[in-house]
Design an enzyme around this catalytic site. Structure first.
Site, short mmCIF file in Angstrom:
data_model
loop_
_atom_site.label_atom_id
_atom_site.label_comp_id
_atom_site.label_asym_id
_atom_site.label_seq_id
_atom_site.Cartn_x
_atom_site.Cartn_y
_atom_site.Cartn_z
N TYR A 1 0.83 -1.20 0.00
CA TYR A 1 0.00 0.00 0.00
C TYR A 1 0.87 1.25 0.00
CZ TYR A 1 0.88 0.65 5.03
OH TYR A 1 1.48 0.85 6.25
N CYS A 2 0.24 2.38 -0.34
CA CYS A 2 0.92 3.68 -0.33
C CYS A 2 -0.12 4.75 0.03
CB CYS A 2 1.58 3.95 -1.68
SG CYS A 2 0.44 4.03 -3.07
N ARG A 3 -0.01 5.93 -0.54
CA ARG A 3 -0.97 6.99 -0.24
C ARG A 3 -2.23 6.85 -1.08
NH1 ARG A 3 -1.71 11.80 -2.64
NH2 ARG A 3 0.31 11.69 -3.65
#
Length: 169
Positions: free
Chosen positions: A81-83
């Site tokens: 995951y990231c932003r």
């Protein structure tokens, strides 16, 4: 007809863009097993603002993912995951090109938390430890000191900093 065609292309692009960041199944949960590896591919500053409990930070922009690939188990299950899901998608593609078979882009931090059921860990600002240490030292060195602005209260420190709110250290 031409106007309808012009409007339909952006709508389709937007639809695919929104669903690309969603967890598999759109609304479903992702199983997190004992050996599932959760990768947060955001920056250290984003990590400090909050991350999934048990996640490992590999800053995609700094090249940490590419550098770590040779040391990662290609047979393990990975949730990335990231932003927004963009860097996670790029990390997933990079890992798949390297032979990783079970890599899932779970999108943003919030969608990853929702999909996995894992809590988001939020760290207290670095100044909290400094303030706490100073207050502890002051109270130890001053025998009659029981608080700021009063001699009867032992809990006035909460007015100094949000660090002393319940659940914060």
């Amino acid at each position: 007809m031409r106007l309808l065609h012009r409007l339909s292309i952006p709508a389709v692009v937007m639809l695919f863009g929104l669903t690309a960041c969603a967890p598999p199944g759109g609304e479903g949960r992702v199983e997190v097993g004992e050996h599932t590896v959760i990768l947060d591919v955001r920056t250290p500053q984003e990590w400090d603002a909050g991350h999934l409990d048990g996640a490992r930070l590999l800053d995609f922009n700094a090249g940490d993912v590419a550098a770590a690939v040779p040391d990662l188990d290609p047979d393990a299950k990975y949730l990335v995951y990231c932003r927004s899901g963009n860097r996670a998608g790029q990390a997933k593609a990079l890992m798949e090109r390297a032979g990783f078979a079970d890599v899932t882009n779970v999108g943003s931090l919030e969608s990853a938390a929702s999909a996995t059921g894992l809590p988001i860990v939020r760290q207290a600002p670095a100044t909290c430890g400094v303030i706490s240490t100073a207050i502890s030292k002051l109270s130890a060195e001053t025998p009659n000191w029981e608080g700021i602005g009063t001699r009867t209260s032992r809990r006035p420190v909460s007015v100094l900093s949000p660090c002393f709110l319940p659940g914060r250290t």
